[in-house]
Design a protein around this motif. Structure first.
Motif, PDB file in Angstrom:
ATOM      1  N   ILE A  34     -12.121  44.532  21.898  1.00  0.00           N
ATOM      2  CA  ILE A  34     -12.155  45.719  21.039  1.00  0.00           C
ATOM      3  C   ILE A  34     -11.363  46.835  21.714  1.00  0.00           C
ATOM      4  O   ILE A  34     -11.536  47.106  22.897  1.00  0.00           O
ATOM      5  CB  ILE A  34     -13.609  46.206  20.815  1.00  0.00           C
ATOM      6  CG1 ILE A  34     -14.488  45.108  20.208  1.00  0.00           C
ATOM      7  CG2 ILE A  34     -13.620  47.465  19.952  1.00  0.00           C
ATOM      8  CD1 ILE A  34     -14.208  44.771  18.784  1.00  0.00           C
ATOM      9  N   ASP A  35     -10.510  47.479  20.951  1.00  0.00           N
ATOM     10  CA  ASP A  35      -9.749  48.626  21.436  1.00  0.00           C
ATOM     11  C   ASP A  35     -10.554  49.887  21.097  1.00  0.00           C
ATOM     12  O   ASP A  35     -10.417  50.459  20.022  1.00  0.00           O
ATOM     13  CB  ASP A  35      -8.369  48.652  20.777  1.00  0.00           C
ATOM     14  CG  ASP A  35      -7.513  49.827  21.246  1.00  0.00           C
ATOM     15  OD1 ASP A  35      -8.023  50.705  21.967  1.00  0.00           O
ATOM     16  OD2 ASP A  35      -6.333  49.844  20.870  1.00  0.00           O
ATOM     17  N   TRP A  36     -11.403  50.296  22.033  1.00  0.00           N
ATOM     18  CA  TRP A  36     -12.301  51.421  21.781  1.00  0.00           C
ATOM     19  C   TRP A  36     -11.542  52.736  21.622  1.00  0.00           C
ATOM     20  O   TRP A  36     -11.999  53.629  20.915  1.00  0.00           O
ATOM     21  CB  TRP A  36     -13.357  51.512  22.880  1.00  0.00           C
ATOM     22  CG  TRP A  36     -14.276  50.329  22.839  1.00  0.00           C
ATOM     23  CD1 TRP A  36     -14.310  49.282  23.717  1.00  0.00           C
ATOM     24  CD2 TRP A  36     -15.263  50.045  21.850  1.00  0.00           C
ATOM     25  NE1 TRP A  36     -15.262  48.377  23.318  1.00  0.00           N
ATOM     26  CE2 TRP A  36     -15.862  48.819  22.194  1.00  0.00           C
ATOM     27  CE3 TRP A  36     -15.705  50.712  20.698  1.00  0.00           C
ATOM     28  CZ2 TRP A  36     -16.882  48.239  21.436  1.00  0.00           C
ATOM     29  CZ3 TRP A  36     -16.714  50.140  19.934  1.00  0.00           C
ATOM     30  CH2 TRP A  36     -17.298  48.927  20.307  1.00  0.00           C
ATOM     31  N   GLN A  37     -10.383  52.850  22.239  1.00  0.00           N
ATOM     32  CA  GLN A  37      -9.573  54.066  22.054  1.00  0.00           C
ATOM     33  C   GLN A  37      -9.104  54.169  20.601  1.00  0.00           C
ATOM     34  O   GLN A  37      -9.079  55.258  20.034  1.00  0.00           O
ATOM     35  CB  GLN A  37      -8.377  54.069  22.996  1.00  0.00           C
ATOM     36  CG  GLN A  37      -8.759  54.333  24.427  1.00  0.00           C
ATOM     37  CD  GLN A  37      -7.539  54.358  25.335  1.00  0.00           C
ATOM     38  OE1 GLN A  37      -6.583  53.616  25.140  1.00  0.00           O
ATOM     39  NE2 GLN A  37      -7.591  55.210  26.342  1.00  0.00           N
ATOM     40  N   ARG A  38      -8.711  53.047  20.014  1.00  0.00           N
ATOM     41  CA  ARG A  38      -8.282  53.055  18.606  1.00  0.00           C
ATOM     42  C   ARG A  38      -9.449  53.444  17.705  1.00  0.00           C
ATOM     43  O   ARG A  38      -9.281  54.194  16.741  1.00  0.00           O
ATOM     44  CB  ARG A  38      -7.724  51.686  18.205  1.00  0.00           C
ATOM     45  CG  ARG A  38      -7.431  51.542  16.727  1.00  0.00           C
ATOM     46  CD  ARG A  38      -6.361  52.536  16.274  1.00  0.00           C
ATOM     47  NE  ARG A  38      -6.257  52.536  14.828  1.00  0.00           N
ATOM     48  CZ  ARG A  38      -6.162  53.623  14.070  1.00  0.00           C
ATOM     49  NH1 ARG A  38      -6.105  54.816  14.617  1.00  0.00           N
ATOM     50  NH2 ARG A  38      -6.094  53.537  12.775  1.00  0.00           N
ATOM     51  N   ILE A  39     -10.626  52.968  18.010  1.00  0.00           N
ATOM     52  CA  ILE A  39     -11.795  53.294  17.204  1.00  0.00           C
ATOM     53  C   ILE A  39     -12.092  54.791  17.296  1.00  0.00           C
ATOM     54  O   ILE A  39     -12.357  55.442  16.281  1.00  0.00           O
ATOM     55  CB  ILE A  39     -13.008  52.445  17.636  1.00  0.00           C
ATOM     56  CG1 ILE A  39     -12.733  50.978  17.244  1.00  0.00           C
ATOM     57  CG2 ILE A  39     -14.296  52.952  17.018  1.00  0.00           C
ATOM     58  CD1 ILE A  39     -13.680  49.997  17.828  1.00  0.00           C
ATOM     59  N   ALA A  40     -12.027  55.341  18.491  1.00  0.00           N
ATOM     60  CA  ALA A  40     -12.258  56.780  18.662  1.00  0.00           C
ATOM     61  C   ALA A  40     -11.197  57.583  17.923  1.00  0.00           C
ATOM     62  O   ALA A  40     -11.507  58.597  17.273  1.00  0.00           O
ATOM     63  CB  ALA A  40     -12.273  57.133  20.143  1.00  0.00           C
ATOM     64  N   GLN A  41      -9.953  57.129  17.989  1.00  0.00           N
ATOM     65  CA  GLN A  41      -8.866  57.808  17.283  1.00  0.00           C
ATOM     66  C   GLN A  41      -9.101  57.781  15.773  1.00  0.00           C
ATOM     67  O   GLN A  41      -8.941  58.805  15.099  1.00  0.00           O
ATOM     68  CB  GLN A  41      -7.535  57.142  17.624  1.00  0.00           C
ATOM     69  CG  GLN A  41      -6.349  57.741  16.912  1.00  0.00           C
ATOM     70  CD  GLN A  41      -5.077  56.943  17.186  1.00  0.00           C
ATOM     71  OE1 GLN A  41      -5.107  55.775  17.583  1.00  0.00           O
ATOM     72  NE2 GLN A  41      -3.950  57.584  16.956  1.00  0.00           N
ATOM     73  N   LEU A  42      -9.479  56.635  15.251  1.00  0.00           N
ATOM     74  CA  LEU A  42      -9.747  56.512  13.811  1.00  0.00           C
ATOM     75  C   LEU A  42     -10.892  57.432  13.405  1.00  0.00           C
ATOM     76  O   LEU A  42     -10.801  58.144  12.398  1.00  0.00           O
ATOM     77  CB  LEU A  42     -10.069  55.068  13.448  1.00  0.00           C
ATOM     78  CG  LEU A  42     -10.436  54.803  11.997  1.00  0.00           C
ATOM     79  CD1 LEU A  42      -9.256  55.108  11.081  1.00  0.00           C
ATOM     80  CD2 LEU A  42     -10.886  53.355  11.824  1.00  0.00           C
ATOM     81  N   ARG A  43     -11.942  57.444  14.188  1.00  0.00           N
ATOM     82  CA  ARG A  43     -13.089  58.301  13.880  1.00  0.00           C
ATOM     83  C   ARG A  43     -12.691  59.771  13.888  1.00  0.00           C
ATOM     84  O   ARG A  43     -13.093  60.550  13.025  1.00  0.00           O
ATOM     85  CB  ARG A  43     -14.236  58.051  14.848  1.00  0.00           C
ATOM     86  CG  ARG A  43     -15.538  58.726  14.394  1.00  0.00           C
ATOM     87  CD  ARG A  43     -16.639  58.451  15.325  1.00  0.00           C
ATOM     88  NE  ARG A  43     -16.312  59.133  16.572  1.00  0.00           N
ATOM     89  CZ  ARG A  43     -17.001  59.036  17.685  1.00  0.00           C
ATOM     90  NH1 ARG A  43     -18.045  58.290  17.736  1.00  0.00           N
ATOM     91  NH2 ARG A  43     -16.651  59.689  18.751  1.00  0.00           N
ATOM     92  N   ASP A  44     -11.851  60.149  14.836  1.00  0.00           N
ATOM     93  CA  ASP A  44     -11.369  61.529  14.893  1.00  0.00           C
ATOM     94  C   ASP A  44     -10.474  61.858  13.702  1.00  0.00           C
ATOM     95  O   ASP A  44     -10.526  62.964  13.161  1.00  0.00           O
ATOM     96  CB  ASP A  44     -10.607  61.780  16.196  1.00  0.00           C
ATOM     97  CG  ASP A  44     -11.515  61.784  17.415  1.00  0.00           C
ATOM     98  OD1 ASP A  44     -12.760  61.878  17.246  1.00  0.00           O
ATOM     99  OD2 ASP A  44     -10.984  61.683  18.533  1.00  0.00           O
ATOM    100  N   GLU A  45      -9.653  60.889  13.275  1.00  0.00           N
ATOM    101  CA  GLU A  45      -8.732  61.104  12.161  1.00  0.00           C
ATOM    102  C   GLU A  45      -9.452  61.278  10.828  1.00  0.00           C
ATOM    103  O   GLU A  45      -9.071  62.129  10.029  1.00  0.00           O
ATOM    104  CB  GLU A  45      -7.750  59.928  12.045  1.00  0.00           C
ATOM    105  CG  GLU A  45      -6.710  59.882  13.126  1.00  0.00           C
ATOM    106  CD  GLU A  45      -5.872  58.615  13.078  1.00  0.00           C
ATOM    107  OE1 GLU A  45      -6.054  57.775  12.169  1.00  0.00           O
ATOM    108  OE2 GLU A  45      -5.025  58.448  13.980  1.00  0.00           O
ATOM    109  N   ILE A  46     -10.459  60.446  10.601  1.00  0.00           N
ATOM    110  CA  ILE A  46     -11.110  60.468   9.279  1.00  0.00           C
ATOM    111  C   ILE A  46     -12.410  61.258   9.267  1.00  0.00           C
ATOM    112  O   ILE A  46     -12.927  61.551   8.199  1.00  0.00           O
ATOM    113  CB  ILE A  46     -11.352  59.047   8.736  1.00  0.00           C
ATOM    114  CG1 ILE A  46     -12.323  58.282   9.633  1.00  0.00           C
ATOM    115  CG2 ILE A  46     -10.052  58.313   8.567  1.00  0.00           C
ATOM    116  CD1 ILE A  46     -12.731  56.944   9.066  1.00  0.00           C
ATOM    117  N   GLY A  47     -12.920  61.568  10.419  1.00  0.00           N
ATOM    118  CA  GLY A  47     -14.167  62.308  10.504  1.00  0.00           C
ATOM    119  C   GLY A  47     -15.367  61.387  10.614  1.00  0.00           C
ATOM    120  O   GLY A  47     -15.360  60.270  10.102  1.00  0.00           O
TER     121      GLY A  47
END
Length: 105
Positions: free
Chosen positions: A2-15
């Motif tokens: 799992i790319d946890w940085q990508r998940i954090a980025q997505l969460r930041d992008e969409i809220g």
């Protein structure tokens, strides 16, 4: 896996509010496609694995995306003996488990 940085980025992008909905949609789409994949004709495999790979990359399921890419390329080259549908499903299941166990709230 799992790319946890990508998940954090997505969460930041969409809220945070929309993150859970996106996850539910992603899991539903992937699971529907994986279900159809089991009986799909060889002519449809490349496109199906391409779709799954894109979904996986969007959400940071890197190991699953890598498995989908290998299957996609094998299907594109007509090397269907290297397309292991059940192995791809197993990698997704493991990724899903890890994600749900450790996903940020």
């Amino acid at each position: 896996m799992i790319d946890w940085q990508r998940i954090a980025q997505l969460r930041d992008e969409i809220g945070v509010e929309d993150f859970e909905e996106v996850i539910e949609l992603f899991l539903a789409e992937v699971e529907e496609t994986l279900g159809a994949l089991q009986d799909a004709p060889e002519a449809e495999l490349e496109a199906m694995f391409h779709l799954l790979k894109g979904c996986a990359l969007n959400l940071g399921f890197q190991g699953f995306a890598d498995a989908c890419l290998r299957a996609e390329l094998a299907a594109r080259n007509g090397d269907f003996a290297k397309v292991d549908r059940s192995a791809v499903k197993q990698i997704y299941d493991a990724s899903r488990h890890d994600f749900l166990a450790d996903a940020p709230a």
